[in-house]
Design a protein around this motif. Structure first.
Motif, PDB file in Angstrom:
ATOM      1  N   SER A   4      -0.955  -1.760 -12.854  1.00  0.00           N
ATOM      2  CA  SER A   4      -1.847  -1.578 -11.722  1.00  0.00           C
ATOM      3  C   SER A   4      -3.153  -2.327 -11.979  1.00  0.00           C
ATOM      4  CB  SER A   4      -2.115  -0.080 -11.539  1.00  0.00           C
ATOM      5  OG  SER A   4      -2.398   0.210 -10.199  1.00  0.00           O
ATOM      6  N   VAL A   5      -3.593  -3.062 -10.971  1.00  0.00           N
ATOM      7  CA  VAL A   5      -4.753  -3.939 -11.166  1.00  0.00           C
ATOM      8  C   VAL A   5      -5.919  -3.495 -10.298  1.00  0.00           C
ATOM      9  CG1 VAL A   5      -3.778  -5.586  -9.464  1.00  0.00           C
ATOM     10  CG2 VAL A   5      -5.499  -6.364 -11.104  1.00  0.00           C
ATOM     11  N   GLY A   6      -7.119  -3.620 -10.866  1.00  0.00           N
ATOM     12  CA  GLY A   6      -8.340  -3.243 -10.154  1.00  0.00           C
ATOM     13  C   GLY A   6      -9.335  -4.382 -10.067  1.00  0.00           C
ATOM     14  N   LEU A  15      -4.653 -12.871 -10.299  1.00  0.00           N
ATOM     15  CA  LEU A  15      -3.540 -11.912 -10.235  1.00  0.00           C
ATOM     16  C   LEU A  15      -2.299 -12.445 -10.951  1.00  0.00           C
ATOM     17  CD1 LEU A  15      -3.682 -10.537  -6.578  1.00  0.00           C
ATOM     18  CD2 LEU A  15      -4.207  -9.289  -8.675  1.00  0.00           C
ATOM     19  N   ASP A  16      -2.229 -13.754 -11.106  1.00  0.00           N
ATOM     20  CA  ASP A  16      -1.066 -14.349 -11.793  1.00  0.00           C
ATOM     21  C   ASP A  16      -0.802 -13.694 -13.146  1.00  0.00           C
ATOM     22  OD1 ASP A  16      -0.775 -16.035  -9.702  1.00  0.00           O
ATOM     23  OD2 ASP A  16      -1.424 -17.859 -10.769  1.00  0.00           O
ATOM     24  N   ILE A  17      -1.859 -13.407 -13.895  1.00  0.00           N
ATOM     25  CA  ILE A  17      -1.643 -12.846 -15.244  1.00  0.00           C
ATOM     26  C   ILE A  17      -1.087 -11.422 -15.159  1.00  0.00           C
ATOM     27  CG2 ILE A  17      -3.351 -14.338 -16.389  1.00  0.00           C
ATOM     28  CD1 ILE A  17      -5.214 -11.837 -16.541  1.00  0.00           C
ATOM     29  N   ILE A  18      -1.393 -10.729 -14.056  1.00  0.00           N
ATOM     30  CA  ILE A  18      -0.867  -9.366 -13.850  1.00  0.00           C
ATOM     31  C   ILE A  18       0.627  -9.431 -13.521  1.00  0.00           C
ATOM     32  CG2 ILE A  18      -1.060  -7.272 -12.427  1.00  0.00           C
ATOM     33  CD1 ILE A  18      -3.497  -7.797 -14.267  1.00  0.00           C
ATOM     34  N   PHE A  19       0.995 -10.358 -12.640  1.00  0.00           N
ATOM     35  CA  PHE A  19       2.417 -10.517 -12.290  1.00  0.00           C
ATOM     36  C   PHE A  19       3.218 -10.995 -13.496  1.00  0.00           C
ATOM     37  CE2 PHE A  19       0.817 -10.168  -7.952  1.00  0.00           C
ATOM     38  CZ  PHE A  19       1.823  -9.410  -7.359  1.00  0.00           C
ATOM     39  N   ASP A  20       2.604 -11.824 -14.334  1.00  0.00           N
ATOM     40  CA  ASP A  20       3.308 -12.290 -15.543  1.00  0.00           C
ATOM     41  C   ASP A  20       3.592 -11.112 -16.480  1.00  0.00           C
ATOM     42  OD1 ASP A  20       3.236 -14.861 -14.610  1.00  0.00           O
ATOM     43  OD2 ASP A  20       1.583 -15.514 -15.900  1.00  0.00           O
ATOM     44  N   SER A  32      -5.637  -0.722  -7.247  1.00  0.00           N
ATOM     45  CA  SER A  32      -6.659   0.162  -6.685  1.00  0.00           C
ATOM     46  C   SER A  32      -7.018  -0.367  -5.288  1.00  0.00           C
ATOM     47  CB  SER A  32      -7.890   0.197  -7.581  1.00  0.00           C
ATOM     48  OG  SER A  32      -8.476  -1.097  -7.626  1.00  0.00           O
ATOM     49  N   ARG A  33      -7.840   0.388  -4.606  1.00  0.00           N
ATOM     50  CA  ARG A  33      -8.133   0.061  -3.208  1.00  0.00           C
ATOM     51  C   ARG A  33      -8.864  -1.270  -2.983  1.00  0.00           C
ATOM     52  NH1 ARG A  33     -10.698   4.291   1.139  1.00  0.00           N
ATOM     53  NH2 ARG A  33     -12.138   2.837   2.060  1.00  0.00           N
ATOM     54  N   PRO A  34      -9.857  -1.632  -3.819  1.00  0.00           N
ATOM     55  CA  PRO A  34     -10.572  -2.890  -3.533  1.00  0.00           C
ATOM     56  C   PRO A  34      -9.651  -4.105  -3.455  1.00  0.00           C
ATOM     57  CG  PRO A  34     -11.767  -1.631  -5.191  1.00  0.00           C
ATOM     58  CD  PRO A  34     -10.453  -0.925  -4.972  1.00  0.00           C
ATOM     59  N   ILE A  35      -8.575  -4.094  -4.214  1.00  0.00           N
ATOM     60  CA  ILE A  35      -7.638  -5.227  -4.208  1.00  0.00           C
ATOM     61  C   ILE A  35      -6.949  -5.327  -2.846  1.00  0.00           C
ATOM     62  CG2 ILE A  35      -5.530  -6.122  -5.318  1.00  0.00           C
ATOM     63  CD1 ILE A  35      -8.098  -6.135  -7.102  1.00  0.00           C
ATOM     64  N   VAL A  36      -6.609  -4.164  -2.282  1.00  0.00           N
ATOM     65  CA  VAL A  36      -5.985  -4.125  -0.956  1.00  0.00           C
ATOM     66  C   VAL A  36      -7.028  -4.447   0.117  1.00  0.00           C
ATOM     67  CG1 VAL A  36      -4.882  -2.579   0.725  1.00  0.00           C
ATOM     68  CG2 VAL A  36      -4.160  -2.550  -1.683  1.00  0.00           C
ATOM     69  N   ASP A  37      -8.224  -3.884  -0.038  1.00  0.00           N
ATOM     70  CA  ASP A  37      -9.295  -4.163   0.936  1.00  0.00           C
ATOM     71  C   ASP A  37      -9.593  -5.661   1.002  1.00  0.00           C
ATOM     72  OD1 ASP A  37      -9.501  -1.509   1.536  1.00  0.00           O
ATOM     73  OD2 ASP A  37     -11.374  -1.157   0.430  1.00  0.00           O
ATOM     74  N   GLY A  39      -7.464  -7.895   0.706  1.00  0.00           N
ATOM     75  CA  GLY A  39      -6.302  -8.585   1.261  1.00  0.00           C
ATOM     76  C   GLY A  39      -5.484  -9.331   0.217  1.00  0.00           C
ATOM     77  N   TRP A  40      -5.665  -8.960  -1.061  1.00  0.00           N
ATOM     78  CA  TRP A  40      -4.958  -9.670  -2.139  1.00  0.00           C
ATOM     79  C   TRP A  40      -3.566  -9.094  -2.368  1.00  0.00           C
ATOM     80  CZ3 TRP A  40      -9.458  -9.709  -6.289  1.00  0.00           C
ATOM     81  CH2 TRP A  40     -10.515 -10.497  -5.781  1.00  0.00           C
ATOM     82  N   LEU A  41      -3.370  -7.823  -2.020  1.00  0.00           N
ATOM     83  CA  LEU A  41      -2.058  -7.187  -2.096  1.00  0.00           C
ATOM     84  C   LEU A  41      -1.901  -6.322  -0.842  1.00  0.00           C
ATOM     85  CD1 LEU A  41      -1.757  -5.964  -5.836  1.00  0.00           C
ATOM     86  CD2 LEU A  41      -0.492  -7.826  -4.753  1.00  0.00           C
ATOM     87  N   PRO A  42      -0.655  -6.094  -0.415  1.00  0.00           N
ATOM     88  CA  PRO A  42      -0.447  -5.278   0.792  1.00  0.00           C
ATOM     89  C   PRO A  42      -0.778  -3.800   0.563  1.00  0.00           C
ATOM     90  CG  PRO A  42       1.654  -5.993  -0.146  1.00  0.00           C
ATOM     91  CD  PRO A  42       0.587  -6.656  -0.952  1.00  0.00           C
ATOM     92  N   GLN A  43      -1.017  -3.096   1.656  1.00  0.00           N
ATOM     93  CA  GLN A  43      -1.449  -1.690   1.589  1.00  0.00           C
ATOM     94  C   GLN A  43      -0.460  -0.822   0.821  1.00  0.00           C
ATOM     95  OE1 GLN A  43      -1.559   1.652   2.728  1.00  0.00           O
ATOM     96  NE2 GLN A  43      -3.712   1.745   2.123  1.00  0.00           N
TER      97      GLN A  43
END
Ligand SMILES: Cc1cc2nc3c(=O)[nH]c(=O)nc-3n(C[C@H](O)[C@H](O)[C@H](O)COP(=O)(O)OP(=O)(O)OC[C@H]3O[C@@H](n4cnc5c(N)ncnc54)[C@H](O)[C@@H]3O)c2cc1C
Length: 115
Positions: A4-6, A15-20, A32-37, A39-43
């Motif tokens: 989970s990324v914040g 975010l590439d390093i998180i997916f890796d 966390s919510r700021p990532i969705v707010d 628009g970097w990841l879906p809700q």
């Protein structure tokens, strides 16, 4: 298992390093919510009071402070691992394990090890 990324990730491109890391662990990416707010990841990836409640065996919180609204969604995880460079971050109050260091150093190093 969830990686989970914040907000500590700073920029969408990072975010590439998180997916890796998630790929290396066969895990799913949440946030966390700021990532969705931003628009970097879906809700549907958001964990917390206004997101999903999750109970994975392992929850790796990367650059997440541990605000009460976030913790409400993940406190049921069996093992909580925090990666945060601030030793006073509230996530460490509930983490089973923690790495107090720069996520940009730690995450690629973990990925390499798990690969
Ligand atoms: C009504 C309401 C509902 C909400 N619902 C939710 C919800 O469902 N889910 C949710 O997540 N939030 C929710 N929030 C928002 C919540 O209050 C927090 O603002 C949010 O969880 C903070 O996200 P964060 O931990 O990613 O960011 P921050 O609090 O900004 O934390 C970022 C962390 O990254 C660390 N960091 C920075 N750089 C690095 C680095 N290089 N290496 C390592 N660590 C680093 C910092 O030390 C910090 O602890 C809600 C708020 C309200 C008012």
């Amino acid at each position: 298992m969830l990686v989970s990324v914040g907000r500590g990730i700073d920029e969408e491109d990072n975010l590439d390093i998180i997916f890796d890391l998630a790929d290396a662990l066969d895990a799913t990416v949440s946030s966390s919510r700021p990532i969705v707010d931003n628009g970097w990841l879906p809700q549907d990836r958001q964990v917390g009071q206004s997101g999903k409640k999750v109970t994975p065996e392992v929850y790796i919180a990367v650059g997440i402070s541990g605000a009460v609204q976030h913790v409400a969604g993940m406190k049921g995880a069996e093992n909580i691992i925090a990666i945060n460079n601030d030793p006073s971050a509230p996530i460490y109050d509930i983490a089973d394990y923690g790495i107090v260091d720069d996520l940009f150093e730690v995450v690629p190093a973990l990925t390499e090890q798990f690969e």
